[in-house]
Scaffold this motif. Structure first.
Motif, PDB file in Angstrom:
ATOM      1  N   ASN A 108       6.056  24.862   5.481  1.00  0.00           N
ATOM      2  CA  ASN A 108       6.918  24.005   4.653  1.00  0.00           C
ATOM      3  C   ASN A 108       7.403  22.787   5.441  1.00  0.00           C
ATOM      4  N   THR A 109       7.653  22.968   6.719  1.00  0.00           N
ATOM      5  CA  THR A 109       8.067  21.850   7.565  1.00  0.00           C
ATOM      6  C   THR A 109       6.933  20.843   7.693  1.00  0.00           C
ATOM      7  N   ILE A 110       5.717  21.343   7.914  1.00  0.00           N
ATOM      8  CA  ILE A 110       4.556  20.448   8.012  1.00  0.00           C
ATOM      9  C   ILE A 110       4.352  19.702   6.696  1.00  0.00           C
ATOM     10  N   ALA A 111       4.484  20.413   5.572  1.00  0.00           N
ATOM     11  CA  ALA A 111       4.328  19.775   4.263  1.00  0.00           C
ATOM     12  C   ALA A 111       5.403  18.706   4.045  1.00  0.00           C
ATOM     13  N   LEU A 112       6.617  18.981   4.484  1.00  0.00           N
ATOM     14  CA  LEU A 112       7.706  18.013   4.343  1.00  0.00           C
ATOM     15  C   LEU A 112       7.436  16.759   5.175  1.00  0.00           C
ATOM     16  N   VAL A 113       6.926  16.928   6.381  1.00  0.00           N
ATOM     17  CA  VAL A 113       6.602  15.787   7.242  1.00  0.00           C
ATOM     18  C   VAL A 113       5.480  14.952   6.614  1.00  0.00           C
ATOM     19  N   ILE A 114       4.460  15.615   6.060  1.00  0.00           N
ATOM     20  CA  ILE A 114       3.356  14.898   5.412  1.00  0.00           C
ATOM     21  C   ILE A 114       3.856  14.183   4.160  1.00  0.00           C
ATOM     22  N   LEU A 115       4.718  14.842   3.396  1.00  0.00           N
ATOM     23  CA  LEU A 115       5.265  14.234   2.185  1.00  0.00           C
ATOM     24  C   LEU A 115       6.088  12.985   2.500  1.00  0.00           C
ATOM     25  N   THR A 116       6.913  13.044   3.538  1.00  0.00           N
ATOM     26  CA  THR A 116       7.707  11.863   3.904  1.00  0.00           C
ATOM     27  C   THR A 116       6.808  10.723   4.370  1.00  0.00           C
ATOM     28  N   ALA A 117       5.693  11.050   5.048  1.00  0.00           N
ATOM     29  CA  ALA A 117       4.755  10.011   5.478  1.00  0.00           C
ATOM     30  C   ALA A 117       4.094   9.354   4.270  1.00  0.00           C
ATOM     31  N   LEU A 118       3.707  10.144   3.273  1.00  0.00           N
ATOM     32  CA  LEU A 118       3.067   9.589   2.081  1.00  0.00           C
ATOM     33  C   LEU A 118       4.032   8.735   1.266  1.00  0.00           C
ATOM     34  N   ILE A 119       5.227   9.244   1.049  1.00  0.00           N
ATOM     35  CA  ILE A 119       6.228   8.481   0.298  1.00  0.00           C
ATOM     36  C   ILE A 119       6.603   7.210   1.056  1.00  0.00           C
ATOM     37  N   GLY A 120       6.762   7.330   2.362  1.00  0.00           N
ATOM     38  CA  GLY A 120       7.116   6.168   3.178  1.00  0.00           C
ATOM     39  C   GLY A 120       6.039   5.101   3.176  1.00  0.00           C
ATOM     40  N   SER A 121       4.767   5.511   3.268  1.00  0.00           N
ATOM     41  CA  SER A 121       3.687   4.517   3.267  1.00  0.00           C
ATOM     42  C   SER A 121       3.605   3.814   1.913  1.00  0.00           C
ATOM     43  N   TYR A 122       3.848   4.544   0.820  1.00  0.00           N
ATOM     44  CA  TYR A 122       3.869   3.920  -0.501  1.00  0.00           C
ATOM     45  C   TYR A 122       4.997   2.896  -0.597  1.00  0.00           C
ATOM     46  N   MET A 123       6.179   3.260  -0.110  1.00  0.00           N
ATOM     47  CA  MET A 123       7.328   2.363  -0.177  1.00  0.00           C
ATOM     48  C   MET A 123       7.136   1.131   0.704  1.00  0.00           C
ATOM     49  N   VAL A 124       6.545   1.332   1.888  1.00  0.00           N
ATOM     50  CA  VAL A 124       6.297   0.201   2.778  1.00  0.00           C
ATOM     51  C   VAL A 124       5.322  -0.774   2.122  1.00  0.00           C
ATOM     52  N   ARG A 125       4.296  -0.248   1.482  1.00  0.00           N
ATOM     53  CA  ARG A 125       3.311  -1.103   0.816  1.00  0.00           C
ATOM     54  C   ARG A 125       3.962  -1.886  -0.319  1.00  0.00           C
ATOM     55  N   ARG A 126       4.743  -1.202  -1.154  1.00  0.00           N
ATOM     56  CA  ARG A 126       5.392  -1.851  -2.290  1.00  0.00           C
ATOM     57  C   ARG A 126       6.368  -2.931  -1.831  1.00  0.00           C
ATOM     58  N   GLU A 127       7.224  -2.595  -0.876  1.00  0.00           N
ATOM     59  CA  GLU A 127       8.221  -3.551  -0.384  1.00  0.00           C
ATOM     60  C   GLU A 127       7.559  -4.681   0.405  1.00  0.00           C
ATOM     61  N   GLY A 128       6.481  -4.374   1.110  1.00  0.00           N
ATOM     62  CA  GLY A 128       5.757  -5.404   1.852  1.00  0.00           C
ATOM     63  C   GLY A 128       5.149  -6.444   0.932  1.00  0.00           C
ATOM     64  N   LEU A 129       4.565  -6.001  -0.167  1.00  0.00           N
ATOM     65  CA  LEU A 129       4.000  -6.945  -1.133  1.00  0.00           C
ATOM     66  C   LEU A 129       5.086  -7.802  -1.767  1.00  0.00           C
ATOM     67  N   ALA A 130       6.230  -7.202  -2.084  1.00  0.00           N
ATOM     68  CA  ALA A 130       7.343  -7.970  -2.656  1.00  0.00           C
ATOM     69  C   ALA A 130       7.855  -9.005  -1.658  1.00  0.00           C
ATOM     70  N   THR A 131       7.959  -8.615  -0.397  1.00  0.00           N
ATOM     71  CA  THR A 131       8.423  -9.545   0.639  1.00  0.00           C
ATOM     72  C   THR A 131       7.419 -10.670   0.837  1.00  0.00           C
ATOM     73  N   LEU A 132       6.128 -10.340   0.811  1.00  0.00           N
ATOM     74  CA  LEU A 132       5.083 -11.352   0.953  1.00  0.00           C
ATOM     75  C   LEU A 132       5.136 -12.357  -0.193  1.00  0.00           C
ATOM     76  N   GLN A 133       5.336 -11.885  -1.420  1.00  0.00           N
ATOM     77  CA  GLN A 133       5.427 -12.787  -2.567  1.00  0.00           C
ATOM     78  C   GLN A 133       6.646 -13.701  -2.456  1.00  0.00           C
ATOM     79  N   THR A 134       7.751 -13.161  -1.987  1.00  0.00           N
ATOM     80  CA  THR A 134       8.954 -13.982  -1.800  1.00  0.00           C
ATOM     81  C   THR A 134       8.715 -15.046  -0.735  1.00  0.00           C
ATOM     82  N   ALA A 135       8.060 -14.664   0.357  1.00  0.00           N
ATOM     83  CA  ALA A 135       7.767 -15.621   1.428  1.00  0.00           C
ATOM     84  C   ALA A 135       6.826 -16.715   0.929  1.00  0.00           C
ATOM     85  N   GLN A 136       5.816 -16.347   0.144  1.00  0.00           N
ATOM     86  CA  GLN A 136       4.889 -17.342  -0.382  1.00  0.00           C
ATOM     87  C   GLN A 136       5.583 -18.311  -1.325  1.00  0.00           C
ATOM     88  N   SER A 137       6.467 -17.813  -2.162  1.00  0.00           N
ATOM     89  CA  SER A 137       7.179 -18.712  -3.083  1.00  0.00           C
ATOM     90  C   SER A 137       8.106 -19.655  -2.319  1.00  0.00           C
TER      91      SER A 137
END
Length: 168
Positions: free
Chosen positions: A30-59
């Motif tokens: 369960n600990t290993i699954a929790l660590v993998i889950l946080t990595a997956l959720i975190g990578s999704y959030m980083v991608r989403r927020e990174g694209l939003a930040t990139l669009q703001t910088a371009q504008s």
């Protein structure tokens, strides 16, 4: 330098101890699954927020504004991505702080203020001359006279040639 050494020396020990304790409470798998889950959720959030930040910088760049805050936020998102993929709960918490828009904007604003203060104080000269004055800017281009005309030309120092001819 010492802070980085302490982080790299102490952080893994804290992470391992915390993983062992959580593993003892909820189980190893369960600990290993929790660590993998946080990595997956975190990578999704980083991608989403990174694209939003990139669009703001371009504008901002299209409006001829400098995207300084967005650059700081982009660097924070890179650090967050590394922290979230690194196994451990402490790094995940720090990574989530860097990903969440509210805390990231707050931290980026403070980091930007700190960086601006450091740039201003480190660029002062002991002579009191501004780093942006005409005499200290090597990128200003060719010299100009009071009318704004460019002064260019070639010259030969005749005094050296005269002295060399007299010595012969």
């Amino acid at each position: 330098m010492r802070v980085l050494f302490l982080m790299f020396a102490i952080m893994p020990i804290i992470e391992i101890a915390l993983l062992v304790q959580v593993g003892g409470i909820i189980g190893g798998w369960n600990t290993i699954a929790l660590v993998i889950l946080t990595a997956l959720i975190g990578s999704y959030m980083v991608r989403r927020e990174g694209l939003a930040t990139l669009q703001t910088a371009q504008s901002k760049m299209q409006r001829n504004e400098i995207p300084g805050n967005e650059i700081v936020q982009g660097l924070m998102l890179v650090i967050a991505g590394v922290l979230l993929v690194t196994p451990g709960f402490v790094t995940d918490i720090l990574g989530l702080l860097f990903v969440m828009p509210g805390s990231r904007h707050y931290l980026a604003r403070n980091i930007s203020k700190h960086m601006k203060a450091r740039v201003v104080t480190s660029s002062t000269f002991t002579s009191g001359q501004s780093p942006f004055s005409q005499h200290s800017d090597p990128f200003k281009g060719p010299a100009k006279d009071e009318n704004g005309d460019i002064i260019e030309g070639e010259y030969t120092d005749k005094s050296e040639n005269d002295e060399n001819n007299r010595l012969r």
